[in-house]
Design a protein around this motif. Sequence first.
Motif, mmCIF file in Angstrom:
data_model
loop_
_atom_site.group_PDB
_atom_site.id
_atom_site.type_symbol
_atom_site.label_atom_id
_atom_site.label_comp_id
_atom_site.label_asym_id
_atom_site.label_seq_id
_atom_site.Cartn_x
_atom_site.Cartn_y
_atom_site.Cartn_z
ATOM 1 N N GLN A 1 6.609 4.096 0.498
ATOM 2 C CA GLN A 1 7.206 5.321 1.371
ATOM 3 C C GLN A 1 7.483 5.043 2.895
ATOM 4 O O GLN A 1 8.492 5.228 3.192
ATOM 5 C CB GLN A 1 6.989 6.679 0.770
ATOM 6 C CG GLN A 1 7.235 7.181 -0.472
ATOM 7 C CD GLN A 1 6.695 8.421 -0.752
ATOM 8 O OE1 GLN A 1 5.392 8.843 -0.302
ATOM 9 N NE2 GLN A 1 7.519 9.406 -1.295
ATOM 10 N N GLU A 2 6.444 4.681 3.483
ATOM 11 C CA GLU A 2 6.560 4.285 5.022
ATOM 12 C C GLU A 2 7.154 3.116 4.999
ATOM 13 O O GLU A 2 8.043 2.953 6.081
ATOM 14 C CB GLU A 2 4.808 4.076 5.116
ATOM 15 C CG GLU A 2 4.797 3.466 6.617
ATOM 16 C CD GLU A 2 5.409 4.507 7.750
ATOM 17 O OE1 GLU A 2 5.419 4.205 8.916
ATOM 18 O OE2 GLU A 2 5.704 5.586 7.366
ATOM 19 N N LYS B 1 7.801 4.136 -8.266
ATOM 20 C CA LYS B 1 8.289 3.630 -6.936
ATOM 21 C C LYS B 1 9.688 3.993 -6.813
ATOM 22 O O LYS B 1 9.813 4.588 -5.695
ATOM 23 C CB LYS B 1 8.171 2.086 -6.950
ATOM 24 C CG LYS B 1 6.936 1.423 -7.171
ATOM 25 C CD LYS B 1 5.921 2.148 -6.290
ATOM 26 C CE LYS B 1 4.646 1.637 -6.559
ATOM 27 N NZ LYS B 1 3.463 2.014 -5.409
ATOM 28 N N GLN C 1 9.464 7.395 -5.885
ATOM 29 C CA GLN C 1 8.793 7.714 -4.681
ATOM 30 C C GLN C 1 9.617 7.522 -3.301
ATOM 31 O O GLN C 1 9.962 8.176 -2.336
ATOM 32 C CB GLN C 1 7.455 6.991 -4.347
ATOM 33 C CG GLN C 1 6.459 7.361 -5.140
ATOM 34 C CD GLN C 1 5.115 6.573 -5.381
ATOM 35 O OE1 GLN C 1 5.227 5.403 -4.834
ATOM 36 N NE2 GLN C 1 3.875 6.765 -5.339
ATOM 37 N N THR D 1 0.850 -1.110 -0.087
ATOM 38 C CA THR D 1 0.093 -0.099 -0.250
ATOM 39 C C THR D 1 0.799 1.307 -0.042
ATOM 40 O O THR D 1 0.666 2.094 -0.673
ATOM 41 C CB THR D 1 -0.901 0.220 1.385
ATOM 42 O OG1 THR D 1 -1.609 -1.205 1.175
ATOM 43 C CG2 THR D 1 -1.978 1.269 1.347
ATOM 44 N N ASP D 2 1.886 1.267 0.791
ATOM 45 C CA ASP D 2 2.683 2.564 0.965
ATOM 46 C C ASP D 2 4.108 2.237 0.991
ATOM 47 O O ASP D 2 4.822 1.976 1.925
ATOM 48 C CB ASP D 2 2.116 3.279 2.320
ATOM 49 C CG ASP D 2 2.655 4.862 2.633
ATOM 50 O OD1 ASP D 2 3.554 4.858 1.579
ATOM 51 O OD2 ASP D 2 2.146 5.514 3.285
#
Length: 327
Positions: A182-183, A235, A238, A179-180
């Motif tokens: 970056q996190e 990606k 990001q 989902t994320d």
Amino acid sequence: MTATTTDTNPLALDFCGLRFASPIVLLSGCVGFGEEYTRVVGFSNRDAGAVVLKGTTGMARLGNPPHRIYETPQGMLNAIGLQNPGARQVVEEILPTLDFGETRFIANVSGSTIEEYVEVTRLFDDSPIDAIEINISCPNVKEGGVAFGNYPEMSARVVEACRRVTSKPLITKLSPNQTDIQENARRCIEAGTDAFAVINTVMGMAIDAEQRRPVIGNVQGGLSGPAIKPIALLKVHQVHQVAQRHGVPIIGQGGIVSARDALEFIIAGAAAVGVGTALFYDPLVCRKINEGIRDYLGRHGFGSVAQLVGTLELPGAPAAAAGRAAG
């Protein structure tokens, strides 16, 4: 640790303290354990800055049932299933046959539990391997088969555990199937990763309409090749937004088949670029990519490939300095 230039060779760079003679990295699963392409006339490991060995687990694995590879439009599905002889055999029998004076060699560590990741990482730490890539896309058997890499907390736990048992550079291979990203990258940096490989394959499948059955024996597989390049580029961009603040370099990968592809990844924020699927139909593609990058650097006034990293000019942002000014 960032990627910087190391000498008068414009393609050379420093990646986590390791000298790469070229920004090209041969990707895990595409060149066996480093010896497969030595049989190709005209190929040289010197065309690549580093070679990532096949994914290795604690015990030997036979892999998935056939079919395990299927060509798709602009790509390839694979579900090899981490077939390998086990980490101890790799360290004791395969690594001594590799020429570490020719290029850098990176181990790819895989596992079904955190304990297995730690065991394999510890074995490679006590070896001449240059760096360790952690494949966190593996399923966690203790959590019902969910992939470690799809959840930041689980990704960080693997990185943190491996960090405790090695002083070698750790490269975390991030999955796009989350989902994320970056996190996830932020959590992995806090856990101690030195670099990222972005991205792993995108999950997909193929169906034989006449038989009404999946083509791949494992039903699903990882999609690689030019079809996933736009996903991989985004990606990398990001992750670069997070990684650059901590000096953490990225190996950008996913559909690179030409110098232009490689340059796009570098501009997006990749310090090095991974080549994989393209090797199956053009084993000498690395030499062509190197020549194309060198030509581009000369035409645009860049003294080194490191100066090009992350120079993407976003709408509304101040224009980046020209390469000749950066040199």
